[in-house]
Design an enzyme around this catalytic site. Structure first.
Site, short mmCIF file in Angstrom:
data_model
loop_
_atom_site.label_atom_id
_atom_site.label_comp_id
_atom_site.label_asym_id
_atom_site.label_seq_id
_atom_site.Cartn_x
_atom_site.Cartn_y
_atom_site.Cartn_z
N VAL A 65 53.51 46.98 35.20
CA VAL A 65 55.17 47.19 34.76
C VAL A 65 55.97 46.06 35.22
CG1 VAL A 65 56.95 48.83 34.96
CG2 VAL A 65 54.49 49.65 34.82
N ARG A 119 59.16 51.89 39.48
CA ARG A 119 59.45 52.85 40.45
C ARG A 119 60.14 53.95 39.51
NH1 ARG A 119 56.54 49.77 42.63
NH2 ARG A 119 56.97 48.95 44.72
N ARG A 120 60.12 54.07 38.11
CA ARG A 120 60.67 54.98 37.37
C ARG A 120 59.87 55.87 36.49
NH1 ARG A 120 65.16 50.81 34.21
NH2 ARG A 120 65.60 49.71 36.17
N GLY A 121 58.57 55.75 36.89
CA GLY A 121 57.53 56.82 36.39
C GLY A 121 56.80 56.21 35.13
N GLU A 157 45.32 47.20 44.24
CA GLU A 157 46.00 47.65 45.55
C GLU A 157 45.60 49.24 45.71
OE1 GLU A 157 49.99 46.29 46.89
OE2 GLU A 157 50.46 46.42 44.83
N TYR A 177 46.34 54.07 43.17
CA TYR A 177 45.94 55.02 42.17
C TYR A 177 45.33 56.22 42.57
CZ TYR A 177 46.18 50.83 39.21
OH TYR A 177 46.74 49.75 38.53
N PHE A 194 35.75 44.82 34.72
CA PHE A 194 36.48 44.86 33.48
C PHE A 194 38.10 44.85 33.33
CE2 PHE A 194 35.36 49.23 34.83
CZ PHE A 194 36.54 49.94 34.83
#
Length: 419
Positions: free
Chosen positions: A96, A102-104, A131, A135, A419
């Site tokens: 993103v 930080r906006r979903g 990172e 996740y 991948f």
């Protein structure tokens, strides 16, 4: 498609991974190297290939008509405990733009990808986490690991063994491209966690030099009947300093049997005019250690999680694998906010010829988080450690031990490429 790629870090020459030493990188410098932003021509070639690839499923976020986020899933087959393969959605190429974080948007893309994977009949999702903190909130958790190890050539002596009836041969890229699919097919059939390679997996192998790294070299092993049963890709990189000179880097090595495996390593760990052998992206339980006269000679210098797993359809995922110890287990899940059909008590029955997993009104033997069950799925993680960390709560005596015995696999799961 050009706007889609420009939302991804790698297309813009920006970091797409933490700039740290990685266990799948054989060199001494931090990984990944700096990238050059993709040209218009490169973006066009990428788009032409991706739009023809039926296994590639891209998704993007648009704000006021502008693409600000992108991701994709790739449809794979992955080997599950018991030797069968299961359908899997591999999440890849995710980003993103810094101006819209930080906006979903990532969560909404993940939800859409999970929904689409379920519609395609893929009960499992996996990814390599750039990172470690990103996740887990989507239900992913580490399921396989990779190590980087090295040994000094003067310490690398193999234990005595029967003479090898086969032959070793240094080959070119054309021969390597033909040999790899043959070997990998056998590896996939026997290694839990291994991915079935997509078409074109080895098309990029070349004899051309790669900067100061020099070209890839290819070593094959044939059995006494002339069939290829092992192959390795390795480099002899140049170094401007004596500290890192004389290193042989093994980028990949696979064999279908112990004889070929030993023969390949036997040559590579005693290659003329080298001082150190480095192998990256290797299993934690590398058998070579037990072939050495001095097992301490093989030193693990880096280790990291590799693939993270996420069960999308709990009953379908659990019934496509087998269980080392037969048994019946009742477990409750209540924390899955993205695939809510998983939130209930299940009865897993692996005590007969057919594995079943169905909803039940019986009291659960234990409560487990979705991420912990995902980590346990391939059999390489410890149920006791997860319980100690608070991810599993037992409600019946012996429940954790039963869970551990049923889900454990030998050898540890591993996959050889990303991948």
């Amino acid at each position: 498609m050009a706007a889609y790629y420009r939302a991804l870090p790698f297309a813009n020459g920006l970091p797409s991974w933490e700039p740290e030493d990685a266990a799948w990188h054989g060199g001494p410098e931090p990984w990944p190297p700096q990238r050059t932003p993709a040209s218009v021509e490169q973006l066009e070639r990428m788009a032409a290939a991706d739009t023809k690839d039926e296994s590639f499923h891209p998704i993007a976020t648009f704000v006021d008509g502008r693409c600000v986020g992108a991701s994709a899933t790739i449809s794979f087959e992955v080997t599950v405990p018991g030797g069968r393969t299961g359908r899997m959605a591999g999440v890849t190429a995710t980003g993103v733009m810094a101006t819209h974080r930080r906006r979903g948007y990532l969560r909404r893309m993940m939800q859409a990808m999970f929904d689409a994977a379920l519609e395609r009949g893929e009960p499992l999702a996996m990814l390599s986490a750039s990172e470690g903190s990103i996740y887990g909130r989507f239900g992913f958790s580490p399921a396989t690991y990779r190590t980087r190890w090295e040994l000094a050539r003067h310490e690398a002596t193999l234990l005595p063994a029967e003479p090898d009836p086969g032959t070793l041969e240094l080959v070119d890229a054309t021969q390597a491209r033909k040999a790899w699919p043959l070997v990998q097919a056998d590896v996939c059939a026997h290694r839990v966690g291994e991915l079935s390679p997509l078409p074109g997996r080895w098309d990029g192998l070349t004899d051309e030099a790669d900067g100061t790294n020099g070209p890839l070299r290819y070593l094959t092993h044939r059995d006494q009947h002339g069939n290829v049963d092992g192959i390795a890709n390795f480099r002899l990189p140049w170094s401007p300093t004596t500290d890192h000179a004389g290193i042989l880097v093994v980028e990949s090595l696979e064999a279908t049997n112990p004889v070929a495996y030993r023969a390949l390593w036997g040559l590579l760990i005693d290659f003329d005019l080298t001082k150190t052998v480095v192998a990256a992206g290797r299993p934690r339980d590398e058998p070579l250690r037990w072939m050495l006269t001095n097992p301490r000679a093989m030193r693990i210098t880096r280790q990291t999680d590799n693939l993270w797993a996420r069960l999308l359809d709990v009953p379908r995922a659990l019934t496509q694998r087998s269980y080392l110890t037969p048994g019946v287990l009742r477990f409750a899940i209540g924390d899955d906010r993205m695939c809510r059909a998983n939130n209930r008590t299940w009865r897993l029955n692996a005590d007969g010829p057919m594995v079943t997993c169905v909803p039940t009104d019986e009291a659960p033997d234990l409560t487990i988080t979705l991420s912990a069950l995902s980590s346990l799925y391939f059999g390489g993680m410890s149920a006791r450690h997860l319980a100690y960390a608070g991810h599993i709560t037992p409600h019946a005596d012996g429940a954790i031990g039963q869970l551990a015995r049923m889900f454990w696999t030998d050898a540890e799961p591993h996959n050889s490429f990303g991948f």
